[in-house]
Design a protein around this motif. Structure first.
Motif, PDB file in Angstrom:
ATOM      1  N   ASP A   1       0.620  -1.088  -0.162  1.00  0.00           N
ATOM      2  CA  ASP A   1      -0.043   0.069   0.036  1.00  0.00           C
ATOM      3  C   ASP A   1       1.110   1.508  -0.030  1.00  0.00           C
ATOM      4  O   ASP A   1       0.426   2.769  -0.967  1.00  0.00           O
ATOM      5  N   ARG A   2       1.728   0.888   0.824  1.00  0.00           N
ATOM      6  CA  ARG A   2       2.917   2.550   0.665  1.00  0.00           C
ATOM      7  C   ARG A   2       3.816   2.571  -0.536  1.00  0.00           C
ATOM      8  O   ARG A   2       3.850   3.633  -0.955  1.00  0.00           O
ATOM      9  N   LEU A   3       3.923   1.789  -0.973  1.00  0.00           N
ATOM     10  CA  LEU A   3       4.461   1.190  -2.486  1.00  0.00           C
ATOM     11  C   LEU A   3       3.954   2.207  -2.745  1.00  0.00           C
ATOM     12  O   LEU A   3       3.999   2.721  -4.426  1.00  0.00           O
ATOM     13  N   ARG A   4       2.625   1.885  -3.618  1.00  0.00           N
ATOM     14  CA  ARG A   4       1.544   1.977  -4.640  1.00  0.00           C
ATOM     15  C   ARG A   4       0.876   4.052  -4.108  1.00  0.00           C
ATOM     16  O   ARG A   4       1.165   4.460  -5.417  1.00  0.00           O
ATOM     17  N   ASP A   5       0.714   3.954  -2.958  1.00  0.00           N
ATOM     18  CA  ASP A   5       0.933   5.640  -2.869  1.00  0.00           C
ATOM     19  C   ASP A   5       1.814   6.243  -2.976  1.00  0.00           C
ATOM     20  O   ASP A   5       2.321   7.243  -3.581  1.00  0.00           O
ATOM     21  N   PHE A   6       3.096   5.877  -2.658  1.00  0.00           N
ATOM     22  CA  PHE A   6       4.525   6.768  -3.489  1.00  0.00           C
ATOM     23  C   PHE A   6       4.580   6.693  -4.993  1.00  0.00           C
ATOM     24  O   PHE A   6       4.820   8.267  -5.090  1.00  0.00           O
ATOM     25  N   MET A   7       4.149   5.518  -5.719  1.00  0.00           N
ATOM     26  CA  MET A   7       4.271   5.372  -7.063  1.00  0.00           C
ATOM     27  C   MET A   7       3.381   6.635  -7.634  1.00  0.00           C
ATOM     28  O   MET A   7       3.212   7.385  -8.618  1.00  0.00           O
ATOM     29  N   GLY A   8       1.915   6.564  -7.144  1.00  0.00           N
ATOM     30  CA  GLY A   8       0.693   7.419  -7.483  1.00  0.00           C
ATOM     31  C   GLY A   8       0.699   9.034  -7.033  1.00  0.00           C
ATOM     32  O   GLY A   8       1.315  10.315  -7.794  1.00  0.00           O
ATOM     33  N   ARG A   9       2.061   9.390  -6.264  1.00  0.00           N
ATOM     34  CA  ARG A   9       2.093  10.676  -5.552  1.00  0.00           C
ATOM     35  C   ARG A   9       3.003  11.043  -6.983  1.00  0.00           C
ATOM     36  O   ARG A   9       3.579  12.030  -6.865  1.00  0.00           O
ATOM     37  N   ARG A  10       3.820  10.174  -6.633  1.00  0.00           N
ATOM     38  CA  ARG A  10       5.566  10.536  -8.250  1.00  0.00           C
ATOM     39  C   ARG A  10       5.208  11.284  -9.199  1.00  0.00           C
ATOM     40  O   ARG A  10       5.204  12.093 -10.030  1.00  0.00           O
ATOM     41  N   GLU A  11       3.293  10.287  -9.582  1.00  0.00           N
ATOM     42  CA  GLU A  11       3.071  10.093 -11.068  1.00  0.00           C
ATOM     43  C   GLU A  11       2.301  11.551 -11.053  1.00  0.00           C
ATOM     44  O   GLU A  11       2.122  12.479 -12.402  1.00  0.00           O
ATOM     45  N   ARG A  12       1.487  12.383  -9.793  1.00  0.00           N
ATOM     46  CA  ARG A  12       1.094  13.216  -9.644  1.00  0.00           C
ATOM     47  C   ARG A  12       1.930  14.159  -9.179  1.00  0.00           C
ATOM     48  O   ARG A  12       1.659  15.471  -9.485  1.00  0.00           O
ATOM     49  N   GLY A  13       3.403  13.990  -9.129  1.00  0.00           N
ATOM     50  CA  GLY A  13       4.321  15.390  -8.958  1.00  0.00           C
ATOM     51  C   GLY A  13       4.281  15.880  -7.959  1.00  0.00           C
ATOM     52  O   GLY A  13       4.078  17.268  -7.276  1.00  0.00           O
ATOM     53  N   GLU A  14       3.152  15.029  -7.057  1.00  0.00           N
ATOM     54  CA  GLU A  14       3.459  15.448  -5.453  1.00  0.00           C
ATOM     55  C   GLU A  14       4.388  15.352  -4.006  1.00  0.00           C
ATOM     56  O   GLU A  14       4.582  15.966  -2.857  1.00  0.00           O
ATOM     57  N   LEU A  15       5.598  15.130  -4.557  1.00  0.00           N
ATOM     58  CA  LEU A  15       6.654  14.290  -4.109  1.00  0.00           C
ATOM     59  C   LEU A  15       7.499  16.014  -3.637  1.00  0.00           C
ATOM     60  O   LEU A  15       7.456  16.521  -4.647  1.00  0.00           O
ATOM     61  N   LEU A  16       8.154  15.789  -2.223  1.00  0.00           N
ATOM     62  CA  LEU A  16       8.389  17.213  -2.306  1.00  0.00           C
ATOM     63  C   LEU A  16       9.481  17.370  -3.129  1.00  0.00           C
ATOM     64  O   LEU A  16       9.560  18.522  -3.391  1.00  0.00           O
TER      65      LEU A  16
END
Length: 207
Positions: free
Chosen positions: A18-33
């Protein structure tokens, strides 16, 4: 003897997934710091086009840089000093949480780069209702604004008197900074270079 505990709970694979999917999703949306920081830097370093005067004068609405020109005397008095500097938004003082736009107050500093980019270009703005494209005159008040490459917020160049608690970190002279509030601190005037001739040039267009 040594006792081995064999009843410890195994890592939760679904939780890790779940954490990996959340990370991948935020990266695709450009939401990582790191992605947000890179976007802000891209805005600040975006190339800008300076205004070109057709009549030899500076006008309201012009996009300009504040440049310290070559000065042999300054180099002679301060060996090792860089002779060409522009005033720019200080990247070292920008909060990592300023993702979408700059936060006020925002520091400025002198940088060696003389290429016009969003961080070192300013727009000359009227404070007394003068129309855009009208020449600025010696002694006339104006403000200098920048969006830092964004389009949703304007910050204004300001300066305050030096005091025991307010002064520039390196020079220990009066502070210069960007603010989102227009006041007497954001009002500037162009003065003729020769002090003895300033009164004679009062009211004339600034070349």
């Amino acid at each position: 003897g040594l006792r081995v505990l064999d009843n410890l709970p195994a890592p939760s694979l679904p939780c890790e997934q779940d954490r990996l999917r959340d990370f991948m999703g935020r990266r695709e949306r450009g939401e990582l710091l790191i992605q947000k920081i890179n976007k802000l830097q891209e805005k600040l370093l975006k190339k800008m086009q300076l205004s070109v005067s057709k009549d030899g004068f500076v006008h309201f609405g012009d996009t300009v840089m504040l440049l310290n020109p070559d000065s042999k005397s300054s180099v002679k008095n301060c060996p090792g000093a860089c002779v060409r500097l522009t005033l720019a938004i200080n990247l070292d003082e920008i909060s990592i949480y300023s993702f979408k736009s700059l936060e006020a107050p925002c520091g400025v500093s002198a940088v060696e780069s003389v290429d016009p980019v969003a961080r070192n270009t300013f727009c000359i703005l009227s404070v007394d209702g003068a129309p855009a494209s009208e020449p600025i005159r010696f002694g006339q008040k104006f403000s200098l604004g920048t969006t830092g490459g964004a389009s949703d917020r304007m910050l204004y160049l300001a300066s305050d008197h030096k005091s025991f608690i307010r002064f520039a970190k390196k020079s220990h002279l009066q502070q210069v900074f960007l603010t989102d509030e227009l006041s007497y601190l954001t009002c500037w005037q162009a003065a003729f270079l020769d002090p003895q001739l300033r009164l004679e040039h009062e009211g004339f267009p600034v070349p």
